[in-house]
Design a protein around this motif. Structure first.
Motif, PDB file in Angstrom:
ATOM      1  N   GLY A 161     -14.600 -10.639   0.550  1.00  0.00           N
ATOM      2  CA  GLY A 161     -14.172 -12.099   0.481  1.00  0.00           C
ATOM      3  C   GLY A 161     -14.246 -12.914   1.530  1.00  0.00           C
ATOM      4  N   VAL A 162     -14.419 -12.276   2.810  1.00  0.00           N
ATOM      5  CA  VAL A 162     -14.347 -13.013   4.085  1.00  0.00           C
ATOM      6  C   VAL A 162     -15.780 -13.550   4.196  1.00  0.00           C
ATOM      7  CG1 VAL A 162     -14.347 -12.639   6.546  1.00  0.00           C
ATOM      8  CG2 VAL A 162     -12.749 -11.442   5.184  1.00  0.00           C
ATOM      9  N   SER A 163     -16.797 -12.738   3.957  1.00  0.00           N
ATOM     10  CA  SER A 163     -18.157 -13.298   3.941  1.00  0.00           C
ATOM     11  C   SER A 163     -18.489 -14.377   2.936  1.00  0.00           C
ATOM     12  CB  SER A 163     -19.059 -12.118   4.048  1.00  0.00           C
ATOM     13  OG  SER A 163     -19.132 -11.223   2.950  1.00  0.00           O
ATOM     14  N   LEU A 164     -17.910 -14.233   1.935  1.00  0.00           N
ATOM     15  CA  LEU A 164     -18.119 -15.381   0.831  1.00  0.00           C
ATOM     16  C   LEU A 164     -17.727 -16.442   1.118  1.00  0.00           C
ATOM     17  CD1 LEU A 164     -17.406 -13.721  -2.876  1.00  0.00           C
ATOM     18  CD2 LEU A 164     -19.759 -14.769  -1.806  1.00  0.00           C
ATOM     19  N   ILE A 165     -16.499 -16.383   1.651  1.00  0.00           N
ATOM     20  CA  ILE A 165     -15.775 -18.021   2.123  1.00  0.00           C
ATOM     21  C   ILE A 165     -16.705 -18.421   3.207  1.00  0.00           C
ATOM     22  CG2 ILE A 165     -13.710 -19.038   2.846  1.00  0.00           C
ATOM     23  CD1 ILE A 165     -12.013 -17.045   1.335  1.00  0.00           C
ATOM     24  N   LYS A 166     -16.866 -17.732   4.222  1.00  0.00           N
ATOM     25  CA  LYS A 166     -17.515 -17.987   5.226  1.00  0.00           C
ATOM     26  C   LYS A 166     -18.895 -18.558   5.189  1.00  0.00           C
ATOM     27  CE  LYS A 166     -15.014 -15.949   9.017  1.00  0.00           C
ATOM     28  NZ  LYS A 166     -14.750 -14.795   9.935  1.00  0.00           N
ATOM     29  N   GLU A 167     -19.699 -17.953   4.071  1.00  0.00           N
ATOM     30  CA  GLU A 167     -21.156 -18.410   3.911  1.00  0.00           C
ATOM     31  C   GLU A 167     -20.711 -19.750   3.153  1.00  0.00           C
ATOM     32  OE1 GLU A 167     -22.520 -15.340   1.401  1.00  0.00           O
ATOM     33  OE2 GLU A 167     -22.721 -14.153   2.835  1.00  0.00           O
ATOM     34  N   SER A 168     -19.756 -19.874   2.397  1.00  0.00           N
ATOM     35  CA  SER A 168     -19.611 -21.384   1.801  1.00  0.00           C
ATOM     36  C   SER A 168     -19.259 -22.452   2.964  1.00  0.00           C
ATOM     37  CB  SER A 168     -18.573 -21.312   0.611  1.00  0.00           C
ATOM     38  OG  SER A 168     -17.236 -21.088   1.143  1.00  0.00           O
ATOM     39  N   GLY A 169     -18.845 -22.122   3.990  1.00  0.00           N
ATOM     40  CA  GLY A 169     -18.940 -23.031   5.369  1.00  0.00           C
ATOM     41  C   GLY A 169     -17.489 -23.618   5.412  1.00  0.00           C
ATOM     42  N   VAL A 170     -16.394 -22.932   4.555  1.00  0.00           N
ATOM     43  CA  VAL A 170     -15.204 -23.489   4.479  1.00  0.00           C
ATOM     44  C   VAL A 170     -14.407 -22.765   5.634  1.00  0.00           C
ATOM     45  CG1 VAL A 170     -12.900 -23.466   3.045  1.00  0.00           C
ATOM     46  CG2 VAL A 170     -15.138 -23.784   2.082  1.00  0.00           C
ATOM     47  N   ARG A 171     -13.518 -23.111   6.317  1.00  0.00           N
ATOM     48  CA  ARG A 171     -12.781 -22.744   7.508  1.00  0.00           C
ATOM     49  C   ARG A 171     -11.751 -21.664   6.865  1.00  0.00           C
ATOM     50  NH1 ARG A 171      -8.268 -25.825  11.346  1.00  0.00           N
ATOM     51  NH2 ARG A 171      -7.343 -23.871  12.318  1.00  0.00           N
ATOM     52  N   LEU A 172     -11.559 -20.383   7.190  1.00  0.00           N
ATOM     53  CA  LEU A 172     -10.553 -19.403   6.914  1.00  0.00           C
ATOM     54  C   LEU A 172      -9.617 -18.923   8.018  1.00  0.00           C
ATOM     55  CD1 LEU A 172      -9.761 -17.124   5.071  1.00  0.00           C
ATOM     56  CD2 LEU A 172     -11.863 -15.659   5.917  1.00  0.00           C
ATOM     57  N   GLU A 173      -8.661 -18.762   7.768  1.00  0.00           N
ATOM     58  CA  GLU A 173      -7.405 -18.588   8.575  1.00  0.00           C
ATOM     59  C   GLU A 173      -6.706 -17.712   7.936  1.00  0.00           C
ATOM     60  OE1 GLU A 173      -7.210 -19.052  11.913  1.00  0.00           O
ATOM     61  OE2 GLU A 173      -8.461 -20.996  12.096  1.00  0.00           O
ATOM     62  N   SER A 174      -6.586 -16.205   8.507  1.00  0.00           N
ATOM     63  CA  SER A 174      -5.837 -15.206   8.018  1.00  0.00           C
ATOM     64  C   SER A 174      -4.924 -14.710   8.981  1.00  0.00           C
ATOM     65  CB  SER A 174      -6.572 -14.191   7.333  1.00  0.00           C
ATOM     66  OG  SER A 174      -7.678 -14.488   6.518  1.00  0.00           O
ATOM     67  N   LEU A 175      -3.566 -14.635   8.519  1.00  0.00           N
ATOM     68  CA  LEU A 175      -2.439 -14.340   9.342  1.00  0.00           C
ATOM     69  C   LEU A 175      -2.341 -12.902   9.651  1.00  0.00           C
ATOM     70  CD1 LEU A 175       0.495 -16.482   8.072  1.00  0.00           C
ATOM     71  CD2 LEU A 175      -1.566 -17.203   9.682  1.00  0.00           C
ATOM     72  N   ALA A 176      -2.799 -11.974   8.817  1.00  0.00           N
ATOM     73  CA  ALA A 176      -2.821 -10.391   9.188  1.00  0.00           C
ATOM     74  C   ALA A 176      -4.194 -10.060   8.463  1.00  0.00           C
ATOM     75  CB  ALA A 176      -1.797  -9.509   8.533  1.00  0.00           C
ATOM     76  N   ARG A 177      -5.095  -9.279   9.446  1.00  0.00           N
ATOM     77  CA  ARG A 177      -6.366  -8.913   8.895  1.00  0.00           C
ATOM     78  C   ARG A 177      -6.527  -7.408   9.148  1.00  0.00           C
ATOM     79  NH1 ARG A 177      -9.775 -11.390  13.271  1.00  0.00           N
ATOM     80  NH2 ARG A 177     -11.519 -11.095  11.793  1.00  0.00           N
ATOM     81  N   ILE A 178      -6.758  -6.814   7.894  1.00  0.00           N
ATOM     82  CA  ILE A 178      -6.652  -5.366   8.067  1.00  0.00           C
ATOM     83  C   ILE A 178      -8.222  -4.910   8.045  1.00  0.00           C
ATOM     84  CG2 ILE A 178      -6.164  -3.548   6.310  1.00  0.00           C
ATOM     85  CD1 ILE A 178      -3.895  -4.934   5.424  1.00  0.00           C
ATOM     86  N   ALA A 179      -8.421  -4.039   8.713  1.00  0.00           N
ATOM     87  CA  ALA A 179      -9.644  -3.371   9.227  1.00  0.00           C
ATOM     88  C   ALA A 179      -9.990  -2.432   8.202  1.00  0.00           C
ATOM     89  CB  ALA A 179      -9.780  -2.822  10.736  1.00  0.00           C
ATOM     90  N   SER A 180      -8.912  -1.297   7.980  1.00  0.00           N
ATOM     91  CA  SER A 180      -8.945  -0.347   7.011  1.00  0.00           C
ATOM     92  C   SER A 180      -7.713   0.393   6.554  1.00  0.00           C
ATOM     93  CB  SER A 180      -9.946   0.681   7.632  1.00  0.00           C
ATOM     94  OG  SER A 180      -9.465   1.267   8.694  1.00  0.00           O
ATOM     95  N   PHE A 181      -7.712   1.143   5.616  1.00  0.00           N
ATOM     96  CA  PHE A 181      -6.744   1.953   5.422  1.00  0.00           C
ATOM     97  C   PHE A 181      -7.239   3.249   5.716  1.00  0.00           C
ATOM     98  CE2 PHE A 181      -5.994  -1.357   1.950  1.00  0.00           C
ATOM     99  CZ  PHE A 181      -4.931  -2.005   2.435  1.00  0.00           C
ATOM    100  N   GLU A 182      -6.538   4.161   6.347  1.00  0.00           N
ATOM    101  CA  GLU A 182      -6.774   5.598   6.870  1.00  0.00           C
ATOM    102  C   GLU A 182      -5.551   6.519   6.554  1.00  0.00           C
ATOM    103  OE1 GLU A 182      -8.483   5.270  10.762  1.00  0.00           O
ATOM    104  OE2 GLU A 182     -10.121   4.093  10.083  1.00  0.00           O
ATOM    105  N   ASN A 183      -5.838   7.135   5.579  1.00  0.00           N
ATOM    106  CA  ASN A 183      -4.629   8.300   5.238  1.00  0.00           C
ATOM    107  C   ASN A 183      -3.391   7.525   5.034  1.00  0.00           C
ATOM    108  OD1 ASN A 183      -6.769  10.198   5.913  1.00  0.00           O
ATOM    109  ND2 ASN A 183      -6.074  10.226   8.036  1.00  0.00           N
ATOM    110  N   GLY A 184      -3.435   6.414   4.382  1.00  0.00           N
ATOM    111  CA  GLY A 184      -2.244   5.751   3.961  1.00  0.00           C
ATOM    112  C   GLY A 184      -1.622   4.878   5.059  1.00  0.00           C
ATOM    113  N   GLU A 185      -2.524   4.758   6.255  1.00  0.00           N
ATOM    114  CA  GLU A 185      -2.002   3.912   7.399  1.00  0.00           C
ATOM    115  C   GLU A 185      -2.833   2.820   7.307  1.00  0.00           C
ATOM    116  OE1 GLU A 185      -0.068   4.926  10.585  1.00  0.00           O
ATOM    117  OE2 GLU A 185       1.104   6.018   8.843  1.00  0.00           O
ATOM    118  N   VAL A 186      -2.079   1.552   7.665  1.00  0.00           N
ATOM    119  CA  VAL A 186      -2.962   0.280   7.803  1.00  0.00           C
ATOM    120  C   VAL A 186      -3.444   0.419   9.159  1.00  0.00           C
ATOM    121  CG1 VAL A 186      -2.638  -2.014   7.855  1.00  0.00           C
ATOM    122  CG2 VAL A 186      -1.498  -0.634   6.263  1.00  0.00           C
TER     123      VAL A 186
END
Ligand code: 5GP
Length: 191
Positions: A161-186
């Protein structure tokens, strides 16, 4: 947003399929104080933009959107998921495939609530593959409304989703950004 990250660490449950369950404060039980802080943060981020309306989709986008609308003093419109009847003239519609429910919904907004005079902030609870946000942007396009940006409560930065929105040129602001889920941990994206 530190407060939100702490709350996700405390109450978030990682489910199979890269789904984060946040039923304690956002998707079932709602924490109004946290939602208010989220609304204030969106208002701060977009304070230079001439926003006239907030657009979200039912149901879980409504809580953060309404708090942003309260702080920014603008109306909040939510797209409905119920398929509009053929008798419903005057609606903007878009098809949205649901990440969590695995079904396609037709979302719709009555044309009287969105027009070319509007400057819109799109808000949603989660960003995964970007289908919900793209549907909302499509509705803004049909209304010929300006879009100042997209505000997301929880972004799963590893999904497309992030790249789709950025490609469309629309400003994106996310309050929490999750890099991955590892062994049930955020794991959050490092600032
Ligand atoms: P997208 O359309 O970006 O693929 O997915 C976003 C929508 O799916 C959001 O409106 C949200 O309701 C739901 N969603 C996607 N991922 C998650 C998740 O990890 N947890 C929860 N609770 N909802 C999600």
């Amino acid at each position: 947003m530190k407060l939100l990250e702490e709350r996700i660490r405390q109450d978030g449950v990682v489910l199979p399929g890269n789904v984060l369950k946040v039923n304690q404060f956002l998707n079932h039980q709602i924490d109004p104080q946290l939602m208010y802080e989220i609304g204030q943060e969106f208002a701060r981020l977009f304070k230079e933009s001439p926003i006239t309306k907030i657009l979200t989709v039912e149901a879980s986008g409504i809580a953060p959107a309404i708090m942003a609308g309260l702080v920014m003093n603008v109306p909040v419109v939510f797209a409905r998921k119920k398929k509009p009847s053929t008798l419903d003239a005057g609606v903007y519609t878009a098809e949205v495939y649901s990440y969590t429910k695995k079904v396609t919904n037709t979302i719709s907004v009555d044309q009287k609530f969105l027009s070319a005079k509007d400057n819109v902030l799109v808000i949603d609870d989660f960003l995964a593959n970007g289908q919900a946000v793209q549907g909302l942007l499509e509705i803004c396009r049909q209304a010929q409304a300006e879009v100042s940006g997209v505000g997301i409560v929880v972004e799963k930065s590893f999904q497309k989703g992030v790249s789709l929105i950025k490609e469309s040129g629309v400003r994106l602001e996310s309050l929490a950004r999750i890099a991955s889920f590892e062994n049930g941990e955020v794991r959050f994206v490092e600032e």
